[in-house]
Scaffold this motif. Structure first.
Motif, short mmCIF file in Angstrom:
data_model
loop_
_atom_site.label_atom_id
_atom_site.label_comp_id
_atom_site.label_asym_id
_atom_site.label_seq_id
_atom_site.Cartn_x
_atom_site.Cartn_y
_atom_site.Cartn_z
N GLY A 23 -17.50 30.69 83.51
CA GLY A 23 -16.58 30.15 83.77
C GLY A 23 -15.88 28.94 82.81
N VAL A 24 -14.71 28.06 83.92
CA VAL A 24 -14.00 26.96 82.89
C VAL A 24 -13.52 26.17 84.07
N CYS B 162 -9.91 26.57 78.08
CA CYS B 162 -10.05 28.13 77.35
C CYS B 162 -9.27 28.26 76.05
N CYS C 125 -17.52 34.72 83.94
CA CYS C 125 -16.23 34.29 84.84
C CYS C 125 -15.52 35.51 85.40
N PHE D 105 -12.27 35.87 85.75
CA PHE D 105 -11.41 36.70 84.38
C PHE D 105 -12.02 37.43 83.36
N LEU D 106 -13.17 37.57 83.16
CA LEU D 106 -13.90 37.86 81.97
C LEU D 106 -14.30 39.70 82.42
N LYS E 255 -2.99 30.89 80.21
CA LYS E 255 -4.22 30.56 80.13
C LYS E 255 -4.72 28.84 79.79
N PRO E 256 -5.53 28.89 80.85
CA PRO E 256 -6.18 27.48 81.16
C PRO E 256 -6.72 27.04 80.16
N CYS F 179 -17.48 32.09 78.52
CA CYS F 179 -16.83 32.53 79.73
C CYS F 179 -18.26 32.74 80.36
N CYS G 95 -10.47 38.35 78.44
CA CYS G 95 -9.63 37.60 79.56
C CYS G 95 -8.51 38.53 80.06
S1 SF4 Z 1 -11.49 32.14 78.42
FE1 SF4 Z 1 -10.53 34.23 80.52
S2 SF4 Z 1 -12.39 34.60 80.99
FE2 SF4 Z 1 -12.74 33.04 79.43
S3 SF4 Z 1 -13.71 30.98 80.93
FE3 SF4 Z 1 -11.11 30.93 80.94
S4 SF4 Z 1 -10.22 32.47 82.31
FE4 SF4 Z 1 -12.79 32.95 82.32
#
Ligand code: SF4
Length: 199
Positions: free
Chosen positions: A39-40, A128, A98, A100-101, A124-125, A36, A107
């Motif tokens: 990012g992603v 990820c 990231c 969001f971390l 959640k993407p 993370c 996350c």
């Molecule tokens: S799991 Fe959450 S914190 Fe980690 S890269 Fe994906 S969106 Fe970002």
């Protein structure tokens, strides 16, 4: 022949999933959240859903993150056929991780999704959830982004279990339960062919 291309649905399957695995006692269950750090890439449809919930997601952030949602995603999207819509956009980094971390390795998107939508993976993407499994130019494979850097996502030869077993949850997520069973059968057939000297 083991050298023939292997497919499940529209995905070509990389045999690395059959032949490599994690060293004993290692694996994604020991996630260090190092993946993370940068990012992603998300599908633009995933970005849209996350932004629809942005005010609620902020409640699951800590002081190391930014509440400024205008910098959560890159300004521009890119074309990428490995995403459902064909358009991808990256999450940005803040404090070298990231956006969001959380500082404790969790996350914010997942936390919100679990607590308020009742399903940790609902928004959640895709990439990820799937990591260290990924789809690259249509090929279902191992993402070596953390190979040699994070023990939890580094693979070795001659592992006791292959990634088919160690990454079952991720592969079921990508392929579905039926697709996963096809993958298990494909692995056996591939290894049998190798053993018979078919390659
Ligand atoms: S799991 Fe959450 S914190 Fe980690 S890269 Fe994906 S969106 Fe970002």
């Amino acid at each position: 022949m083991a050298t023939d291309k292997l497919y499940i649905g529209t995905y070509e399957v990389d045999p690395i999933l059959f032949t490599k695995g994690f060293a004993n006692g290692r694996g994604p269950f020991q996630c260090e959240s190092k993946c993370c750090s940068s990012g992603v890439w998300t599908d633009v449809s995933e970005q849209r859903v996350i932004m629809e919930h942005k005010e609620s997601i902020k409640k699951y952030m800590d002081e190391t993150q930014t509440q400024d949602d205008t910098v959560w995603f890159d300004p521009d999207m890119i074309d990428d056929a490995d995403f459902v819509s064909g358009k991808a956009i990256g999450t940005q980094t803040f404090n070298d991780k990231c956006v969001f971390l959380l500082k404790d390795g969790r996350c914010s998107v997942q936390l919100f999704s679990k607590e308020e939508l009742g399903d940790a993976w609902k928004i959640k993407p895709f990439y990820c959830i799937a990591f260290p499994i990924c789809v690259a130019e249509g090929v279902l494979t191992f993402d070596d982004y953390q190979q040699g850097c994070a023990q939890c996502c580094s693979v070795v030869d001659n592992a006791e279990l292959s990634m088919v077993e160690s990454c079952k949850a991720e592969l079921v997520y990508v392929l579905g339960a039926e697709g996963y069973l096809q993958l298990v059968a494909m692995k056996q057939q591939y290894l049998d062919t190798l053993q018979k000297g078919g390659q």
